[in-house]
Scaffold this active site. Structure first.
Site, mmCIF file in Angstrom:
data_model
loop_
_atom_site.group_PDB
_atom_site.id
_atom_site.type_symbol
_atom_site.label_atom_id
_atom_site.label_comp_id
_atom_site.label_asym_id
_atom_site.label_seq_id
_atom_site.Cartn_x
_atom_site.Cartn_y
_atom_site.Cartn_z
ATOM 1 N N ARG A 52 0.826 -1.221 0.000
ATOM 2 C CA ARG A 52 0.000 0.000 0.000
ATOM 3 C C ARG A 52 0.851 1.258 0.000
ATOM 4 N NH1 ARG A 52 -4.063 -2.502 4.325
ATOM 5 N NH2 ARG A 52 -2.033 -2.853 5.247
ATOM 6 N N LYS A 154 2.616 -18.762 9.086
ATOM 7 C CA LYS A 154 1.771 -18.883 10.262
ATOM 8 C C LYS A 154 1.538 -17.484 10.866
ATOM 9 C CE LYS A 154 4.834 -18.844 14.018
ATOM 10 N NZ LYS A 154 4.502 -17.875 14.957
ATOM 11 N N ASP A 183 6.347 -23.139 7.978
ATOM 12 C CA ASP A 183 6.758 -23.124 9.379
ATOM 13 C C ASP A 183 8.271 -23.100 9.317
ATOM 14 O OD1 ASP A 183 7.790 -23.981 11.881
ATOM 15 O OD2 ASP A 183 5.782 -24.651 12.411
ATOM 16 N N HIS A 184 8.873 -21.961 9.654
ATOM 17 C CA HIS A 184 10.311 -21.840 9.369
ATOM 18 C C HIS A 184 11.141 -22.831 10.191
ATOM 19 C CE1 HIS A 184 10.488 -19.212 12.926
ATOM 20 N NE2 HIS A 184 11.790 -19.375 12.906
ATOM 21 N N LYS A 188 14.896 -25.505 9.385
ATOM 22 C CA LYS A 188 16.165 -25.449 10.119
ATOM 23 C C LYS A 188 16.928 -26.750 9.841
ATOM 24 C CE LYS A 188 14.523 -22.377 13.723
ATOM 25 N NZ LYS A 188 15.380 -21.218 13.876
ATOM 26 N N GLU A 222 13.446 -19.153 24.810
ATOM 27 C CA GLU A 222 14.017 -17.909 24.284
ATOM 28 C C GLU A 222 14.416 -17.010 25.438
ATOM 29 O OE1 GLU A 222 12.122 -16.395 20.487
ATOM 30 O OE2 GLU A 222 10.409 -17.276 21.505
ATOM 31 N N HIS A 246 5.421 -24.599 15.668
ATOM 32 C CA HIS A 246 6.809 -25.081 15.729
ATOM 33 C C HIS A 246 6.944 -26.358 16.576
ATOM 34 C CE1 HIS A 246 7.525 -21.346 13.861
ATOM 35 N NE2 HIS A 246 7.729 -20.606 14.912
HETATM 36 C C1 BG6 Z 1 8.362 -17.035 15.495
HETATM 37 C C2 BG6 Z 1 7.612 -16.473 16.660
HETATM 38 O O1 BG6 Z 1 7.535 -17.883 14.741
HETATM 39 O O2 BG6 Z 1 9.468 -17.786 15.957
HETATM 40 C C3 BG6 Z 1 8.525 -15.628 17.543
HETATM 41 O O3 BG6 Z 1 6.538 -15.680 16.195
HETATM 42 C C4 BG6 Z 1 9.744 -16.404 17.946
HETATM 43 O O4 BG6 Z 1 7.837 -15.172 18.703
HETATM 44 C C5 BG6 Z 1 10.398 -17.020 16.710
HETATM 45 O O5 BG6 Z 1 10.636 -15.530 18.592
HETATM 46 C C6 BG6 Z 1 11.523 -17.933 17.094
HETATM 47 O O6 BG6 Z 1 12.192 -18.330 15.933
HETATM 48 P P1 BG6 Z 1 13.730 -18.684 15.953
HETATM 49 O O7 BG6 Z 1 14.027 -19.131 14.559
HETATM 50 O O8 BG6 Z 1 14.447 -17.428 16.372
HETATM 51 O O9 BG6 Z 1 13.882 -19.764 16.971
#
Ligand code: BG6
Length: 496
Positions: A52, A154, A183-184, A188, A222, A246
């Site tokens: 936008r 997601k 889903d990243h 990994k 984290e 995750h």
């Molecule tokens: C994301 C979450 O999907 O994954 C975040 O929304 C989180 O809150 C993050 O910090 C963690 O990803 P990674 O790759 O840093 O472990």
């Protein structure tokens, strides 16, 4: 790093919706720049931004160059110089008409051959409307043998019902094969190594069951708080942010049955079967005994004092949103019945660590080492997803000396022993989406089943008006989490 010849994108226009946004700048553009450096983006790939914010093609190209660290790859310079930008509202048909013209020009100039990948890097509420608009404009149908794909991140909905609504919106324009849900975590390197560990070796599979395994623990810890994302996190919480996606994805890869092939559908079939074998915690008493939530308060040290969650920007001072979740799950199938699976995630914990650990049963008798078994941690196989990616096998070994003392020792494998570097998760998913390999993406039935596992717990917590358990920043969650696992006579790994 070089990419294999078959790991090169086919001709394609990569269209990023939300091109002026945060995800594009932080993750997508740097990942694309690295991919261009490996030669994964041939000249028949063109970049188109849609957002936008008013911008010209040249300004968007400049943004592409500015958002990558270090010296810019020549191919990235070229991609940025020829990048196109479409400015307009996501629900405005004129935006899609203009996009169609721009993509046709890309076909003509770059040979993108009518192929399109739409990456929806927008807030999730726009996924449905964008998909519907693409469908209405006739832009979701592949031409001839070509392909059109939509990549979404997601959260896939807010609960099972809204996930179904999103599915209906996406599938009004795209078939399931065209939808790539990211889903990243699946991208990994160490998560993918779970497949190699289990199925490229014969030594692990025989012990991968309830005969040998006492319990499984999955930790996504984290040290960071919610930072500037307080507004988003307030309506999300740790269960939706981490557990629903995750944690359950990693869990299903770790515990699923061997797939009949490494074809995407075979792997996804096994993952969903595993998710179906997890019994949702349905009634209140079961939830109280097997699920714990928590929220961080002020904590840390005098030199590193961290504010509490309720003092973070964008957070309600009376918030009951959970920043920590611990659960005890059971997988009821032939392989795992009776083996508890403890999962735990939280913000502002004392260490950043993502790992999957399998603790083995104690030896049945230790006549030679009286009292040792009780003092030693159980033998364990630990897959460290991050940081220090690798694998450890922990076992008891004799301490040198006259006395027969047994102490924990470990055999360690570190990813650093490879010369090759692990690609960033976003590089992997973007390239897979361009190539059309859906293995690391989540299928609709997996999404639905994951919500079915977490929904009852979230509903129960939403209806519970008792104060949320608290934990000080830089501690391992509320005492309720320790009590939950202690009731089974076990303890969390890394809990001290
Ligand atoms: C994301 C979450 O999907 O994954 C975040 O929304 C989180 O809150 C993050 O910090 C963690 O990803 P990674 O790759 O840093 O472990």
């Amino acid at each position: 790093m070089n990419v294999d010849a078959d790991r090169r994108s086919p001709p394609c226009a990569l269209v990023i919706f939300g091109a002026s946004g945060d995800l594009t700048a932080r993750k997508l553009l740097p990942a694309l720049e690295r991919l261009s450096g490996y030669g994964a983006l041939p000249p028949e790939v063109a970049l188109v931004g849609v957002a936008r914010t008013p911008m010209t093609d040249a300004e968007f190209g400049d943004l592409c160059r500015r958002n990558v660290p270090g010296p810019v790859e020549p191919r990235w310079k070229e991609l940025a110089a020829t990048a196109r930008y479409v400015h307009g509202g996501y629900d405005d048909p004129a935006t899609y008409q203009r996009l169609a013209e721009v993509m046709a020009e890309c076909d003509h100039r770059h040979g993108t051959a009518g192929n399109r990948v739409y990456y929806l890097a927008t807030p999730p509420r726009l996924f449905g409307p964008i998909a519907i608009s693409l469908g209405k404009a006739g832009l979701s149908t592949p031409a001839g043998d070509g392909f059109v794909r939509a990549v979404v991140e997601k959260p896939f909905g807010w609960d099972e019902a809204s996930a179904r609504g999103l599915y209906a919106e996406l599938s009004s324009a795209f078939s399931e094969e065209q939808i790539f849900r990211i889903d990243h975590y699946l991208a990994k390197e160490t998560v993918q190594n779970l497949l190699a560990l289990r199925f490229a070796n014969s030594i692990f599979e025989p012990i991968w069951n309830r005969t040998w395994v006492d319990n499984v623990q999955i930790t996504v810890a984290e040290t960071l708080g919610v930072g500037e994302r307080g507004g988003f996190y307030e309506t999300t919480g740790a269960m939706r942010d981490i557990v629903q996606n995750h944690v359950l994805q990693v869990l299903s890869l770790f515990l699923m049955e061997p797939p009949t092939s490494f074809h995407a559908e075979a792997i996804r079939d096994e993952k969903v079967k595993l998710l179906r074998a997890i019994q949702p915690l349905d009634d209140e008493a079961e939830i109280a005994a097997n699920a714990v939530r928590g929220q961080y308060t002020r904590g840390g040290t005098r030199d590193d004092l961290m504010r509490g969650y309720r003092d973070e920007p964008g957070v309600d001072p009376l918030s009951a949103t959970e920043t920590f979740v611990a659960m005890r799950l059971e997988v009821q199938n032939w392989r795992w019945t009776g083996v508890p699976v403890y999962v735990r995630t939280g913000k502002r914990l004392p260490a950043r660590v993502t790992e999957v650990a399998m603790e083995f049963r104690r030896p049945p008798q230790l006549p030679l080492f009286p009292g040792t078994a009780e003092r030693l941690d159980p033998d364990a196989l630990i897959v460290r997803v991050q940081p220090d990616e690798g694998l450890s096998l922990r076992f008891g070994a004799k301490v040198p000396g006259h006395a027969f003392r047994v102490q924990k020792a470990s055999m360690d494998f570190s990813y650093e022993s490879f010369e090759e570097q692990s690609p960033d998760a976003y590089e992997r998913v973007i390239l897979d989406a361009l190539i059309g390999d859906p293995t690391l993406f989540i299928r609709a039935d997996e999404v639905g089943r994951s919500w079915r596992i977490v929904d009852p717990v979230m509903q129960c917590w939403a209806a519970d008006d008792r104060p949320i358990p608290l934990y000080q920043a830089a501690t391992w969650g509320p005492p309720e989490a320790t009590a939950m696992i202690a009731r089974d006579g076990r303890s969390w790994r890394h809990s001290s």
